[in-house]
Design an enzyme around this catalytic site. Structure first.
Site, PDB file in Angstrom:
ATOM      1  N   ALA A   1       0.834  -1.205   0.000  1.00  0.00           N
ATOM      2  CA  ALA A   1       0.000   0.000   0.000  1.00  0.00           C
ATOM      3  C   ALA A   1       0.867   1.253   0.000  1.00  0.00           C
ATOM      4  CB  ALA A   1      -0.910  -0.005   1.225  1.00  0.00           C
TER       5      ALA A   1
ATOM      6  N   LEU B   1       2.943  -1.555   4.000  1.00  0.00           N
ATOM      7  CA  LEU B   1       3.275  -0.375   3.218  1.00  0.00           C
ATOM      8  C   LEU B   1       4.403  -0.668   2.226  1.00  0.00           C
ATOM      9  CD1 LEU B   1       3.196   2.355   6.020  1.00  0.00           C
ATOM     10  CD2 LEU B   1       1.473   1.973   4.238  1.00  0.00           C
ATOM     11  N   CYS B   2       4.220  -0.178   1.010  1.00  0.00           N
ATOM     12  CA  CYS B   2       5.217  -0.363  -0.047  1.00  0.00           C
ATOM     13  C   CYS B   2       6.584   0.173   0.369  1.00  0.00           C
ATOM     14  CB  CYS B   2       4.735   0.331  -1.315  1.00  0.00           C
ATOM     15  SG  CYS B   2       5.950   0.382  -2.660  1.00  0.00           S
ATOM     16  N   PHE B   3       6.594   1.319   1.039  1.00  0.00           N
ATOM     17  CA  PHE B   3       7.864   1.955   1.354  1.00  0.00           C
ATOM     18  C   PHE B   3       8.587   1.314   2.535  1.00  0.00           C
ATOM     19  CE2 PHE B   3       6.304   5.003  -1.610  1.00  0.00           C
ATOM     20  CZ  PHE B   3       7.441   5.587  -2.159  1.00  0.00           C
TER      21      PHE B   3
END
Length: 238
Positions: A70, A130-132
């Protein structure tokens, strides 16, 4: 969910196409920001997974057509590039990914920000929400933190590549530092966009033309939003 049209920007290149099975035409590169702050789920993520991330619960949620974790779209700059199948073979697709990230490294350096590419996917992080918080080969890293991630999808004779540049931390994802927190430099989205576009054109030998969405493109986007990306059934499909 709406896009900040003040930052919408498109360019065209020679002999590429935006959609369908065509092998000629124009490709579109667009930069934009989000208002209000919005959470986009990766294609394969479960909607219920967001319940475990309390900070982003006040934000509207959408689902991307690409995979990955996300993304909290708030204090960041998003780009998308659509081109035809003629550059969509795997080798060329990888070169396209490298083109965008390598020129972005050069552009960031012009603003005093040092970044490097993640050399290999880091095991054990692919389940992070989360993608990051994940680390995939080719991601851009600054002082140990991920600041840029991109994804691709090939479909219907075209290739889509899009990505996010984390300019600063968001109150809806406070665990993620952005360029501002990592370097003390607050980058202007407009200036970054202009400088990066120039580097891309120079490296790829593209002929660029500024443009706005046509009426047909706007109508098509509206239809897709209503039928898919803005529909509750699409967002809750997993």
């Amino acid at each position: 969910m709406s896009v900040d049209e003040a930052l919408a920007h498109s360019v065209a290149t020679r002999d590429v196409a935006t959609r369908g099975e065509a092998t000629e035409g124009v490709a579109t590169l667009r930069f934009y920001r989000w208002s209000p702050a919005t959470l986009s789920l990766g294609y394969f993520q479960s909607l219920s997974d967001r319940d475990g991330h309390a900070a982003s619960l006040p934000c509207p949620v959408v689902r991307r057509s690409t995979g990955g974790g996300a993304i909290l779209h708030d204090r960041e700059l998003t780009y998308s590039f659509v081109a035809p199948a003629k550059i969509g073979d795997r080798g060329a697709a990888e070169a396209l990914y490298d083109l965008f990230h390598d020129t972005l490294i050069t552009t960031l350096a012009e603003f005093g920000v040092t970044a490097h590419r993640q050399e290999a996917t880091e095991a054990g992080l692919d389940s992070r929400f989360l993608c990051f918080e994940r680390r995939a080969k080719g991601d851009l890293i600054c002082r140990g933190a991920k600041i840029v991630g991109s994804a691709q999808r090939r479909s219907h004779g075209a290739i889509l590549q899009h990505g996010s540049i984390l300019l600063a931390a968001s109150s809806f994802a406070p665990e993620l530092p952005g360029i501002a927190e990592l370097t003390g430099r607050e980058l202007s989205p407009e200036k970054l966009r202009e400088a990066w576009t120039a580097r891309l054109a120079e490296r790829a030998d593209w002929s660029l033309e500024k443009g706005e969405r046509t009426v047909a493109e706007a109508d098509f986007a509206g239809e897709r939003a209503a039928q898919r990306y803005g529909a509750a059934e699409w967002t809750a499909k997993r």
